[in-house]
Every structure is written in C-alpha cells, then in structure tokens.
Design a protein around this motif. Structure first.
Motif, PDB file in Angstrom:
ATOM      1  N   GLN A 309       0.834  -1.209   0.000  1.00 63.79           N
ATOM      2  CA  GLN A 309       0.000   0.000   0.000  1.00 63.79           C
ATOM      3  C   GLN A 309       0.870   1.261   0.000  1.00 63.79           C
ATOM      4  OE1 GLN A 309      -3.258   0.097  -0.485  1.00 63.79           O
ATOM      5  NE2 GLN A 309      -3.296   2.354  -0.381  1.00 63.79           N
ATOM      6  N   GLN A 310       1.939   1.217   0.792  1.00 66.24           N
ATOM      7  CA  GLN A 310       2.835   2.372   0.892  1.00 66.24           C
ATOM      8  C   GLN A 310       3.538   2.631  -0.436  1.00 66.24           C
ATOM      9  OE1 GLN A 310       5.684   1.822   4.048  1.00 66.24           O
ATOM     10  NE2 GLN A 310       6.550   3.886   3.768  1.00 66.24           N
ATOM     11  N   LEU A 311       3.900   1.562  -1.111  1.00 64.48           N
ATOM     12  CA  LEU A 311       4.533   1.677  -2.425  1.00 64.48           C
ATOM     13  C   LEU A 311       3.585   2.331  -3.430  1.00 64.48           C
ATOM     14  CD1 LEU A 311       6.835   0.931  -4.445  1.00 64.48           C
ATOM     15  CD2 LEU A 311       5.722  -1.294  -4.700  1.00 64.48           C
ATOM     16  N   VAL A 312       2.358   1.837  -3.438  1.00 64.82           N
ATOM     17  CA  VAL A 312       1.352   2.383  -4.354  1.00 64.82           C
ATOM     18  C   VAL A 312       1.150   3.886  -4.084  1.00 64.82           C
ATOM     19  CG1 VAL A 312      -1.103   2.331  -4.965  1.00 64.82           C
ATOM     20  CG2 VAL A 312       0.154   0.176  -4.663  1.00 64.82           C
ATOM     21  N   GLU A 313       1.028   4.241  -2.820  1.00 68.68           N
ATOM     22  CA  GLU A 313       0.775   5.640  -2.461  1.00 68.68           C
ATOM     23  C   GLU A 313       1.948   6.539  -2.849  1.00 68.68           C
ATOM     24  OE1 GLU A 313      -0.562   5.803   1.629  1.00 68.68           O
ATOM     25  OE2 GLU A 313      -2.239   4.430   1.196  1.00 68.68           O
ATOM     26  N   MET A 314       3.147   6.043  -2.605  1.00 68.39           N
ATOM     27  CA  MET A 314       4.359   6.791  -2.963  1.00 68.39           C
ATOM     28  C   MET A 314       4.373   7.080  -4.470  1.00 68.39           C
ATOM     29  SD  MET A 314       8.186   5.124  -2.947  1.00 68.39           S
ATOM     30  CE  MET A 314       8.176   4.554  -1.283  1.00 68.39           C
ATOM     31  N   MET A 315       3.995   6.085  -5.258  1.00 69.35           N
ATOM     32  CA  MET A 315       4.022   6.236  -6.720  1.00 69.35           C
ATOM     33  C   MET A 315       2.896   7.147  -7.207  1.00 69.35           C
ATOM     34  SD  MET A 315       5.150   2.371  -7.881  1.00 69.35           S
ATOM     35  CE  MET A 315       5.278   2.740  -9.629  1.00 69.35           C
ATOM     36  N   VAL A 316       1.731   6.994  -6.613  1.00 68.72           N
ATOM     37  CA  VAL A 316       0.597   7.827  -7.030  1.00 68.72           C
ATOM     38  C   VAL A 316       0.855   9.291  -6.651  1.00 68.72           C
ATOM     39  CG1 VAL A 316      -1.867   8.308  -6.690  1.00 68.72           C
ATOM     40  CG2 VAL A 316      -1.096   5.948  -7.036  1.00 68.72           C
ATOM     41  N   ASP A 317       1.321   9.533  -5.415  1.00 64.93           N
ATOM     42  CA  ASP A 317       1.648  10.903  -4.993  1.00 64.93           C
ATOM     43  C   ASP A 317       2.611  11.545  -5.990  1.00 64.93           C
ATOM     44  OD1 ASP A 317       0.076  10.957  -2.723  1.00 64.93           O
ATOM     45  OD2 ASP A 317       1.664  10.236  -1.385  1.00 64.93           O
ATOM     46  N   ASN A 318       3.669  10.830  -6.294  1.00 63.91           N
ATOM     47  CA  ASN A 318       4.670  11.339  -7.242  1.00 63.91           C
ATOM     48  C   ASN A 318       4.034  11.684  -8.591  1.00 63.91           C
ATOM     49  OD1 ASN A 318       7.732  11.384  -8.144  1.00 63.91           O
ATOM     50  ND2 ASN A 318       6.610  10.263  -9.714  1.00 63.91           N
ATOM     51  N   ASP A 319       3.152  10.800  -9.061  1.00 61.68           N
ATOM     52  CA  ASP A 319       2.636  10.979 -10.423  1.00 61.68           C
ATOM     53  C   ASP A 319       1.496  11.993 -10.495  1.00 61.68           C
ATOM     54  OD1 ASP A 319       4.573   9.499 -11.614  1.00 61.68           O
ATOM     55  OD2 ASP A 319       3.475   7.599 -11.524  1.00 61.68           O
ATOM     56  N   ILE A 320       0.822  12.245  -9.376  1.00 55.86           N
ATOM     57  CA  ILE A 320      -0.156  13.342  -9.372  1.00 55.86           C
ATOM     58  C   ILE A 320       0.608  14.674  -9.435  1.00 55.86           C
ATOM     59  CG2 ILE A 320      -1.868  14.584  -7.969  1.00 55.86           C
ATOM     60  CD1 ILE A 320      -2.924  11.861  -7.012  1.00 55.86           C
TER      61      ILE A 320
END
Ligand code: GDP
Length: 329
Positions: A309-320
């Motif tokens: 979950q943390q990995l997904v959030e890190m990637m989504v935050d970056n890409d937003i």
C-alpha cells in the motif's frame, strides 16, 4: 526408376527432409547414416575451414564397396554458421526441412574455459538463432536440441529432467546472483505496469486523460520497493561468502489489485478508466510470482521496509505531482 507407375505421384509419401547442424561431428555422422537408412533426404551445415573437415562423412559419399553405378545418397552439405543468423534463415529457406537436429556447438568443456565468449555465442545464442529461423519458417519444423549432462554441474547424482542445473564454481570469484522479484518506485520505467498505472492515475486525476489501455489484469506479481532491493544487493557483497539470493516481499498482488489500490487512493474507480487491449497480452505469460526470500532474510538480515500500500501511495503521490506540473506547462 523403380516407382510403381500405377500409384499416382501425389499418393507416394514424400521423402522426409532433415537438416543436421554439426553434421561433421561424431553424432552428426551416425545420425546421417541412420536418417539415410530410413529414407530421408539429409542436409548438413558445415563451417568453412582451411582444412577438410568432412572425414566422418566421406565414406557415405565415397563408399569403397559401392559398384560404380550405385546412385549417390541424398546427402548435401551447405556452408552456414550458428553465429550467422542470415546464413541459417537462408539454409532453412533453401532446404525446407521437416526436421532440424541442432548438434552444432563448441562442445569441448575444457576449451570452453579458454574461449568462453565464443562458446556462449555458438552454443547458447546459436541455438536461439536457429530457433528463430525455425519460428520464422513458413513450413512447420520439428526441432531437436542437443543438450548436455554438463548442465547439471555439481548437483549430486542421479540427475533427471527435474534436477536443477548447477553452474560451475570455477575460479573462486566473489560473484553473487541476485534474483530480484519485481521492484518498483516513482522512478520505474513508464511502460512497466505499475508505473503505467500510476502515471495514468495522475493524469486522469488532473484531467489530462480519461482512459488507460492495459493487458492481462489477472497476472499476479510480488512487487517491492526498489530502494529496499538495492540494499540487498549491497548486503550480498558484504558477506564472507558469495551466494545467490532471492529478494522478494513474499506478498503477491494481481494487476487488478494494483489498479484498485492506485485509483482508490486517488479517489477514483479504476473500472471507469481501464480498457483492456489485446495488444498488451504476451505470447507467453508468467501468471503468478511470489518469492521465497527466506535465505536473504536469514543470511543477509534483509527485509523490505516498504509494503504494498505504501509503495502504491508513494508512486501515485509522485505521479499526481508530475501531472500537475505537466498541466501547468
Ligand atoms: P514483468 O513482470 O517484468 O513483465 O513486469 P511488467 O510490469 O511489465 O508486467 C507485470 C504484469 O502486468 C505482467 O503479467 C503483464 O502481462 C501485466 N500487464 C497487464 N497490462 C500491462 C501493460 O499494459 N503493460 C505492461 N508492461 N504489463 C502489463
């Protein structure tokens, strides 16, 4: 010429055509005799050499006991080389074999230590080149590969088809093989599925696009964070002994679960945006991956710090954030 004129030509079973690479070797010459005795038309590939290298076949061409009127056997040799793809394609094109026997190799073990690069090129990549030529042939071809019991290396006997291969430990080099399962991050290439998804989430979130086209959503992967995985690389080289290590989170998620997590985190429903496109399906798919990294955890004292979950959030935050910058431009 001995054919029964009462049988129409089209009903006479066609003579099978075989191509043998490595025809000048021990097995090549015996196989040639066997196939000729079974009525095959036999073709062989030979390499150019400054010395004659067809001694093992000469008796087939020049049978000393043959009466002068005996027809020559249907055996033809062609110049080609396993290191030259175009020569292999050309040979298959000309010969149109039903069967290919790949016996060619740099087959001498001791010599392989003297000329390792050449050995890998001819023996491993050579088989690949020939298989590619077989794949691209218009005619279906049956392929035989001469493997080797050497592949078992130091695995204790008895060795069977299910025995793992064990590469040789030859020079006492401190060399480790890290078998890293999928590892992702905001720096992941944009055509890997995780980053492709999080890039799309970002762009959809800020209104730069509406759809994302994906392939197989049921595939499962063991996704970790690249930052954790490079630590395992470093740890391997700090040990007293070199070793091979699997590096994995030991948790597996489907592409669909990744979609759910990534779109969900951005407050979106993935079903509104994902379109499955056959173009992204693979000729052969690894359906499910989940690592067992117990050796790395035990010997390297390694474990992943970032969870799914943390990995997904890190990637989504970056890409937003990235998509917002794109929007301003
Ligand atoms: P791989 O495990 O090294 O092949 O890493 P990828 O990230 O390229 O693919 C992971 C899984 O996602 C595979 O099972 C793919 O078939 C699946 N997948 C589904 N859709 C896509 C897509 O659009 N692009 C990629 N690269 N993979 C996709």
């Amino acid at each position: 010429d001995g054919e029964n004129p009462a049988v129409p030509r089209s009903l006479v079973p066609a003579r099978k055509v075989a191509l043998i690479t490595g025809i000048t070797g021990q097995d090549g010459s015996y196989l040639t005799e066997l196939l000729l005795s079974k009525g095959y038309e036999v073709h062989g590939l030979i390499r150019r050499s400054s010395n004659f290298n067809t001694q093992r076949l000469d008796h087939i061409y020049h049978d000393p006991h043959a009466v002068p009127s005996t027809p020559r056997p249907p055996l033809r040799l062609h110049y080609a080389d396993l290191s030259d793809s175009s020569s292999l394609r050309q040979a298959l094109d000309t010969i149109q074999p039903d069967e290919v026997y790949n016996l060619a190799a740099q087959s001498h073990v001791a010599v392989s230590f003297e000329i390792p690069d050449y050995t890998a090129d001819v023996t491993a990549t050579g088989a690949l080149r020939l298989l590619e030529a077989v794949r691209l042939s218009r005619k279906p071809i049956r392929y035989y590969q001469a493997g080797s019991s050497e592949m078992f290396g130091s695995t204790p006997p008895p060795q069977s088809e299910d025995t793992p291969f064990h590469p040789r430990e030859a020079y006492g080099l401190f060399a480790c093989n890290g078998v890293l399962f999928n590892h992702e991050s905001p720096r992941r290439g944009e055509n890997f599925v995780t980053r492709k998804i999080t890039r799309a989430v970002g762009r959809i979130k800020v209104g730069l696009q509406t759809k994302v086209f994906l392939g197989n959503l049921t595939a499962a992967r063991d996704w970790g964070f690249a930052g954790d995985y490079v630590e395992a690389m470093w740890l391997m080289l700090q040990q007293d002994q070199p070793g091979d290590y699997v590096v994995a989170t030991e948790e597996s998620h489907t592409v669909e679960e990744f979609l759910q997590a990534a779109f969900g985190y951005a407050g979106l429903d993935w079903k509104d945006h994902v379109v499955v496109d056959k173009k992204y399906f693979r000729p052969a798919e690894v359906d499910s991956l989940k690592g067992d990294s117990s050796k790395a955890r035990r010997e390297l004292k390694w474990k992943p710090k970032v969870g799914f979950q943390q990995l997904v959030e890190m990637m989504v935050d970056n890409d937003i954030e990235l998509a917002n910058k794109e929007k301003v431009l």
